[in-house]
Design a protein around this motif. Structure first.
Motif, PDB file in Angstrom:
ATOM      1  N   THR B  23     -13.078 -41.871 -48.035  1.00  0.00           N
ATOM      2  CA  THR B  23     -13.618 -43.232 -47.953  1.00  0.00           C
ATOM      3  C   THR B  23     -14.034 -43.492 -46.519  1.00  0.00           C
ATOM      4  O   THR B  23     -13.408 -42.991 -45.582  1.00  0.00           O
ATOM      5  N   TYR B  24     -15.105 -44.257 -46.372  1.00  0.00           N
ATOM      6  CA  TYR B  24     -15.631 -44.442 -45.027  1.00  0.00           C
ATOM      7  C   TYR B  24     -15.917 -45.898 -44.743  1.00  0.00           C
ATOM      8  O   TYR B  24     -16.144 -46.708 -45.650  1.00  0.00           O
ATOM      9  N   GLN B  25     -15.873 -46.202 -43.468  1.00  0.00           N
ATOM     10  CA  GLN B  25     -16.227 -47.529 -42.970  1.00  0.00           C
ATOM     11  C   GLN B  25     -17.043 -47.316 -41.705  1.00  0.00           C
ATOM     12  O   GLN B  25     -16.495 -47.003 -40.632  1.00  0.00           O
ATOM     13  N   THR B  26     -18.369 -47.419 -41.835  1.00  0.00           N
ATOM     14  CA  THR B  26     -19.249 -47.176 -40.695  1.00  0.00           C
ATOM     15  C   THR B  26     -20.397 -48.181 -40.739  1.00  0.00           C
ATOM     16  O   THR B  26     -20.686 -48.783 -41.782  1.00  0.00           O
ATOM     17  N   SER B  27     -21.063 -48.324 -39.606  1.00  0.00           N
ATOM     18  CA  SER B  27     -22.265 -49.145 -39.550  1.00  0.00           C
ATOM     19  C   SER B  27     -23.473 -48.233 -39.443  1.00  0.00           C
ATOM     20  O   SER B  27     -23.393 -47.147 -38.867  1.00  0.00           O
ATOM     21  N   GLY B  28     -24.588 -48.658 -40.011  1.00  0.00           N
ATOM     22  CA  GLY B  28     -25.787 -47.830 -39.964  1.00  0.00           C
ATOM     23  C   GLY B  28     -25.615 -46.509 -40.698  1.00  0.00           C
ATOM     24  O   GLY B  28     -26.057 -45.475 -40.222  1.00  0.00           O
ATOM     25  N   PHE B  29     -24.999 -46.564 -41.876  1.00  0.00           N
ATOM     26  CA  PHE B  29     -24.677 -45.350 -42.639  1.00  0.00           C
ATOM     27  C   PHE B  29     -25.944 -44.735 -43.221  1.00  0.00           C
ATOM     28  O   PHE B  29     -26.772 -45.418 -43.835  1.00  0.00           O
ATOM     29  N   TYR B  30     -26.071 -43.412 -43.047  1.00  0.00           N
ATOM     30  CA  TYR B  30     -27.196 -42.681 -43.627  1.00  0.00           C
ATOM     31  C   TYR B  30     -26.747 -41.770 -44.748  1.00  0.00           C
ATOM     32  O   TYR B  30     -27.428 -41.623 -45.758  1.00  0.00           O
ATOM     33  N   GLY B  31     -25.622 -41.087 -44.565  1.00  0.00           N
ATOM     34  CA  GLY B  31     -25.188 -40.154 -45.586  1.00  0.00           C
ATOM     35  C   GLY B  31     -23.853 -39.534 -45.230  1.00  0.00           C
ATOM     36  O   GLY B  31     -23.319 -39.751 -44.133  1.00  0.00           O
ATOM     37  N   LEU B  32     -23.311 -38.774 -46.179  1.00  0.00           N
ATOM     38  CA  LEU B  32     -21.981 -38.174 -46.013  1.00  0.00           C
ATOM     39  C   LEU B  32     -22.099 -36.657 -46.068  1.00  0.00           C
ATOM     40  O   LEU B  32     -22.699 -36.111 -46.995  1.00  0.00           O
ATOM     41  N   ASP B  68     -19.421 -48.087 -53.104  1.00  0.00           N
ATOM     42  CA  ASP B  68     -17.964 -48.025 -52.954  1.00  0.00           C
ATOM     43  C   ASP B  68     -17.542 -47.428 -51.626  1.00  0.00           C
ATOM     44  O   ASP B  68     -16.335 -47.298 -51.367  1.00  0.00           O
ATOM     45  N   SER B  69     -18.494 -47.021 -50.793  1.00  0.00           N
ATOM     46  CA  SER B  69     -18.197 -46.352 -49.516  1.00  0.00           C
ATOM     47  C   SER B  69     -17.236 -45.191 -49.746  1.00  0.00           C
ATOM     48  O   SER B  69     -16.202 -45.041 -49.064  1.00  0.00           O
TER      49      SER B  69
END
Lengths: 112, 112
Positions: B23-32, B68-69
């Motif tokens: 699970t992630y919490q980031t700003s300006g998310f592009y991909g995993l 759902d991040s």
């Protein structure tokens, strides 16, 4: 094809000594370059990244510095090593803005 | 702040299926992204998900749900050589200054 070279593979240095780790990339131009450090059994900590010659961004204020004197060369330095500088140092590159990082083989630094 | 959470350890047996969640919490998310790292080695790129859904590459699959991040790495038909640490990393930022935010890694042990 692109390759990344990082040396030396292992290094044992006394506290207070200088450090210079070098990373070069072949087969590409204007790569984004990164220096990471990984403590034993831990995740990767981004130290510096560079999007072009002479452009260095520092992520964590500490005892280290980085330089990019040529397009495909990235150098990590320290004037005086601390015990806490021990770790696994990894250089990585990616085409600008791309997602797949390619890592060098790493330098295992032990400060004694 | 920006962070990624993944389990620290997972154990499975040869031939089984294992899922590593992130699970992630980031700003300006592009991909995993997902990376594999064997003991003493450098991380190697496994996969990248920019869009929701499942991406399959041989025995490995990766899933992303942006709403759902959340994402996961699915390893099927486990082999002993799959014993390694697996890192999720979120690509975030803007323009040419995009960079990876890393999880702390999941140590996978595959037993006979």
């Amino acid at each position: 094809s692109q390759t990344i070279h990082q040396w030396p593979a292992t290094l044992v240095q006394p506290v207070g000594s200088p450090l210079s780790l070098e990373c070069t990339v072949e087969g590409t131009s204007n790569p984004n370059l990164y220096w990471y450090r990984q403590a034993a059994g831990r995740g990767l900590q981004l130290l510096f990244y560079s999007v072009g010659i002479g452009q260095i961004s520092s992520e964590v204020p500490q005892n280290l510095s980085a330089s990019r004197p040529q397009d495909r060369q990235f150098i990590l330095s320290s004037k005086k090593l601390l015990l806490s500088d021990s770790g696994f140092y990894l250089c990585a590159w990616t085409p600008g803005g791309a997602y797949g990082y390619t890592f060098g083989s790493g330098t295992r630094l032990t400060v004694v | 702040g920006q962070s990624l959470e993944q389990p620290s350890e997972v154990t499975a047996v040869e031939g089984a299926i294992v899922q590593i969640n992130c699970t992630y919490q980031t700003s300006g998310f592009y991909g995993l992204s997902w990376y594999q790292q064997h003991d003493g080695g450098a991380p190697t790129f496994l996969s990248y998900n920019a869009l929701d859904g499942l991406e399959e590459t041989g025995r490995f699959s990766s899933f992303l749900s942006r709403s759902d991040s959340y994402g996961y790495l699915l390893l099927q038909e486990l082999q002993m050589k799959d014993s390694a640490s697996y890192f999720c990393a979120a690509l975030s930022g803007a323009g040419n200054n995009r960079k990876l935010i890393w999880g702390l890694g999941t140590s996978l042990a595959v037993n006979p």
